[in-house]
Scaffold this motif. Structure first.
Motif, PDB file in Angstrom:
ATOM      1  N   PHE A  21      10.463   2.997  -2.746  1.00 50.83           N
ATOM      2  CA  PHE A  21      11.852   3.017  -3.199  1.00 50.83           C
ATOM      3  C   PHE A  21      12.396   1.599  -3.351  1.00 50.83           C
ATOM      4  N   GLU A  22      12.042   0.713  -2.400  1.00 49.93           N
ATOM      5  CA  GLU A  22      12.526  -0.665  -2.467  1.00 49.93           C
ATOM      6  C   GLU A  22      11.942  -1.408  -3.671  1.00 49.93           C
ATOM      7  N   LEU A  23      10.652  -1.202  -3.934  1.00 47.70           N
ATOM      8  CA  LEU A  23      10.041  -1.846  -5.097  1.00 47.70           C
ATOM      9  C   LEU A  23      10.657  -1.335  -6.400  1.00 47.70           C
ATOM     10  N   LEU A  24      10.918  -0.024  -6.453  1.00 46.81           N
ATOM     11  CA  LEU A  24      11.580   0.524  -7.639  1.00 46.81           C
ATOM     12  C   LEU A  24      12.967  -0.067  -7.803  1.00 46.81           C
ATOM     13  N   LEU A  25      13.699  -0.173  -6.701  1.00 46.98           N
ATOM     14  CA  LEU A  25      15.044  -0.750  -6.766  1.00 46.98           C
ATOM     15  C   LEU A  25      14.982  -2.224  -7.173  1.00 46.98           C
ATOM     16  N   VAL A 151      14.406 -14.956  -4.184  1.00 44.69           N
ATOM     17  CA  VAL A 151      15.382 -13.999  -3.640  1.00 44.69           C
ATOM     18  C   VAL A 151      14.774 -12.597  -3.567  1.00 44.69           C
ATOM     19  N   ILE A 152      14.069 -12.196  -4.627  1.00 49.27           N
ATOM     20  CA  ILE A 152      13.466 -10.861  -4.651  1.00 49.27           C
ATOM     21  C   ILE A 152      12.376 -10.736  -3.584  1.00 49.27           C
ATOM     22  N   ALA A 153      11.544 -11.797  -3.442  1.00 38.83           N
ATOM     23  CA  ALA A 153      10.480 -11.755  -2.438  1.00 38.83           C
ATOM     24  C   ALA A 153      11.057 -11.650  -1.032  1.00 38.83           C
ATOM     25  N   LEU A 154      12.079 -12.454  -0.744  1.00 35.10           N
ATOM     26  CA  LEU A 154      12.703 -12.375   0.572  1.00 35.10           C
ATOM     27  C   LEU A 154      13.344 -11.016   0.796  1.00 35.10           C
ATOM     28  N   GLY A 155      13.965 -10.478  -0.241  1.00 32.61           N
ATOM     29  CA  GLY A 155      14.582  -9.165  -0.119  1.00 32.61           C
ATOM     30  C   GLY A 155      13.553  -8.078   0.138  1.00 32.61           C
ATOM     31  N   VAL A 156      12.415  -8.165  -0.557  1.00 31.49           N
ATOM     32  CA  VAL A 156      11.365  -7.166  -0.354  1.00 31.49           C
ATOM     33  C   VAL A 156      10.803  -7.245   1.066  1.00 31.49           C
ATOM     34  N   VAL A 157      10.539  -8.477   1.551  1.00 26.93           N
ATOM     35  CA  VAL A 157      10.004  -8.648   2.895  1.00 26.93           C
ATOM     36  C   VAL A 157      11.000  -8.136   3.942  1.00 26.93           C
ATOM     37  N   ALA A 158      12.269  -8.550   3.785  1.00 28.12           N
ATOM     38  CA  ALA A 158      13.286  -8.082   4.739  1.00 28.12           C
ATOM     39  C   ALA A 158      13.434  -6.566   4.680  1.00 28.12           C
ATOM     40  N   LEU A 160      11.081  -4.410   3.833  1.00 34.85           N
ATOM     41  CA  LEU A 160       9.914  -3.779   4.458  1.00 34.85           C
ATOM     42  C   LEU A 160      10.019  -3.799   5.975  1.00 34.85           C
ATOM     43  N   VAL A 161      10.467  -4.938   6.520  1.00 33.47           N
ATOM     44  CA  VAL A 161      10.642  -5.008   7.977  1.00 33.47           C
ATOM     45  C   VAL A 161      11.685  -3.995   8.435  1.00 33.47           C
ATOM     46  N   LEU A 162      12.802  -3.934   7.710  1.00 33.37           N
ATOM     47  CA  LEU A 162      13.843  -2.964   8.050  1.00 33.37           C
ATOM     48  C   LEU A 162      13.331  -1.533   7.884  1.00 33.37           C
ATOM     49  N   ALA A 163      12.575  -1.282   6.824  1.00 37.24           N
ATOM     50  CA  ALA A 163      12.041   0.060   6.600  1.00 37.24           C
ATOM     51  C   ALA A 163      11.064   0.450   7.700  1.00 37.24           C
ATOM     52  N   LEU A 164      10.226  -0.519   8.146  1.00 37.13           N
ATOM     53  CA  LEU A 164       9.271  -0.223   9.211  1.00 37.13           C
ATOM     54  C   LEU A 164       9.989   0.127  10.505  1.00 37.13           C
ATOM     55  N   GLY A 165      10.987  -0.696  10.861  1.00 34.15           N
ATOM     56  CA  GLY A 165      11.736  -0.409  12.080  1.00 34.15           C
ATOM     57  C   GLY A 165      12.498   0.895  11.997  1.00 34.15           C
ATOM     58  N   LEU A 166      13.162   1.130  10.857  1.00 37.55           N
ATOM     59  CA  LEU A 166      13.920   2.367  10.691  1.00 37.55           C
ATOM     60  C   LEU A 166      12.990   3.581  10.679  1.00 37.55           C
ATOM     61  N   SER A 167      11.831   3.440  10.034  1.00 34.37           N
ATOM     62  CA  SER A 167      10.881   4.551   9.991  1.00 34.37           C
ATOM     63  C   SER A 167      10.355   4.876  11.378  1.00 34.37           C
ATOM     64  N   ALA A 168      10.035   3.836  12.156  1.00 33.19           N
ATOM     65  CA  ALA A 168       9.547   4.082  13.520  1.00 33.19           C
ATOM     66  C   ALA A 168      10.614   4.769  14.357  1.00 33.19           C
ATOM     67  N   TRP A 169      11.866   4.347  14.202  1.00 29.84           N
ATOM     68  CA  TRP A 169      12.953   4.956  14.981  1.00 29.84           C
ATOM     69  C   TRP A 169      13.147   6.422  14.587  1.00 29.84           C
ATOM     70  N   ILE A 170      13.147   6.679  13.271  1.00 27.89           N
ATOM     71  CA  ILE A 170      13.324   8.067  12.807  1.00 27.89           C
ATOM     72  C   ILE A 170      12.139   8.925  13.239  1.00 27.89           C
TER      73      ILE A 170
END
Length: 447
Positions: A21-25, A151-158, A160-170
């Motif tokens: 979803f992030e890559l598509l966005l 900017v796009i690379a930093l946004g994608v990395v950030a 992914l980190v947020l998605a990993l943490g949120l996914s683990a929590w969910i």
């Protein structure tokens, strides 16, 4: 290779979905927002440079310095005489490439931006026609420094980190009730008293917890009923047996002695059988664990069941084991009685080993052993190798069953295997524990 846990699997799935979803966005942002903005900025900057060149050529010479000063101070553009450079292929950021294309469209000729270092900063120069001559327009990279790829690379990395943490929590939130159920089932299945699960959360999980709690109550009731039934039957049968013994004692003076002795032996066998059944019923009783000295435990068990005619070798051993004393002594005693009954003579030994996080207590003999295909069957109640069921060739077939029941009720593992060189090895595996609240080591001979 073991299968991944439910938490890990859900975390990977959700992280992958978030990443797609992030890559598509990010792609939509580049195509619909960043690219149009970069092209528009490049076109505006190119228009300013071309317009400045035309204005400079049309102004009187005495007013041109004012225009140059205005361009330098307000727009970051420096005007200079045309410079001589070879338009070689250079690596330029995307914004510079877009500016070159915009300048070529506005000037009607191919324009190359030449890069050079000034005072540690990158500058770009381009020769543009200004009337009958050419002027060099220069600007620092900071004046037109747009790095959308960074900017796009930093946004994608950030992201992914947020998605990993949120996914683990969910994932943990979703699987926590299932993991709680799995731990409760493992505890209850190993003989422990599993706590009831909270009947809250989503409708499906609450229903699952409710059904599990109902199953636990039903099993507890069944086990309690079985214990009560066996204990009651054993108690009720012992009273008439006691009366029969008394009658036999009174009849010895008038009846045939051999006949009375046979009856007395039958009564004794019935009493032993009732005792075994009562032990089987008591196998479900919970007893608090204590720290037991293994050496003292072995000496006590050997003293209770062995004798001068049936020696038992005790391997020198040190250390302790955490277990309910009565249950462990009863289980080891039944295994030792089994060895003394079927393998009398030298070679019977009590052995202790530590393997990983388990203390293994073994009763080893040099008897005939058990056929491999019947090793598991022999731990079931009333199972004997002798199909004739003759009392002269063995007991009632409850010794190993009682040991297995005691092991199951206390979370131990009973393992039977044939001994190398002949004989049988019966092992009780007890997981080591360092839980607080377990009393200090005591001798292996409880009251």
């Amino acid at each position: 290779m073991s299968a991944p846990s439910l938490v890990r699997r859900h975390t990977l799935w959700m992280t992958g979905a978030f990443a797609l979803f992030e890559l598509l966005l990010a792609g939509l942002f580049v195509a619909l927002v960043a690219m149009p903005m970069l092209l528009r900025a490049a076109d505006d900057f190119a228009g300013l440079m071309v317009l400045a060149a035309q204005t400079w050529s049309e102004l009187p010479p005495e007013t041109r310095p004012a225009l140059e000063r205005e361009l330098r101070e307000s727009h970051g553009l420096v005007l200079a005489p045309a410079i001589d450079y070879d338009p070689v292929a250079e690596f330029h950021p995307p914004c510079i490439l877009f500016l070159e294309a915009a300048l070529a469209r506005r000037s009607g000729d191919r324009v190359h931006l030449h890069r050079e270092e000034r005072d540690g900063e990158a500058w770009y120069w381009a020769n543009l026609p200004a009337g009958a001559q050419e002027l060099a327009f220069g600007f620092p990279q900071s004046r037109y420094n747009s790095e959308p790829e960074t900017v796009i690379a930093l946004g994608v990395v950030a992201g992914l980190v947020l998605a990993l943490g949120l996914s683990a929590w969910i994932a943990r939130r979703l699987t926590q009730p299932i993991l709680r159920l799995e731990r409760a089932m493992a505890t209850f299945g190993s003989g422990g008293d599993a706590p009831l699960l909270p009947e809250d959360g989503p409708r499906e999980l609450a229903s699952l917890s409710r059904h599990f709690n109902g199953m636990v109550w039903q099993i507890r009731d069944l086990l309690a009923a079985r214990t009560t039934l066996l204990a009651g039957v054993s108690h009720d049968l012992r009273s008439p047996l006691a009366r029969m013994r008394l009658s036999l004692a009174l009849m010895r003076g008038s009846a045939e002695a051999a006949h009375l002795d046979r009856l007395d032996r039958d009564v004794e066998r019935m009493n032993v059988l009732i005792g075994d059944v009562l032990d089987l019923a008591r196998g479900l009783g919970r007893e608090p664990p204590q720290r037991l000295e293994i050496a003292a435990l072995f000496e006590g068990v050997a003293a209770d069941h062995a004798g001068p005619d049936h020696p038992v070798e005790i391997t020198p051993v040190s250390g302790t084991v955490a277990a309910p004393p009565l249950a462990l002594r009863r289980a080891l005693g039944n295994l030792l009685q089994n060895a003394l009954r079927y393998a009398p003579g030298p070679g019977i030994a009590l052995v202790a080993r530590r393997e990983g996080g388990t203390v293994r207590l073994g009763v080893l003999d040099r008897g005939p052993g058990i056929p491999v295909d019947r090793l598991q069957v022999m731990t079931e109640p009333f199972q004997r190798l002798d199909d004739s069921r003759s009392p002269a060739t063995g007991g009632a077939g409850l010794g190993l069953a009682i040991a297995k029941e005691l092991a199951r009720a206390n979370g131990w593992v009973l393992d039977l295997q044939n001994r190398g060189g002949g004989g049988l090895e019966a092992w009780i595996g007890i997981p080591e524990t360092r839980e607080a609240g377990i009393p200090e080591p005591v001798s292996g001979r409880p009251d």
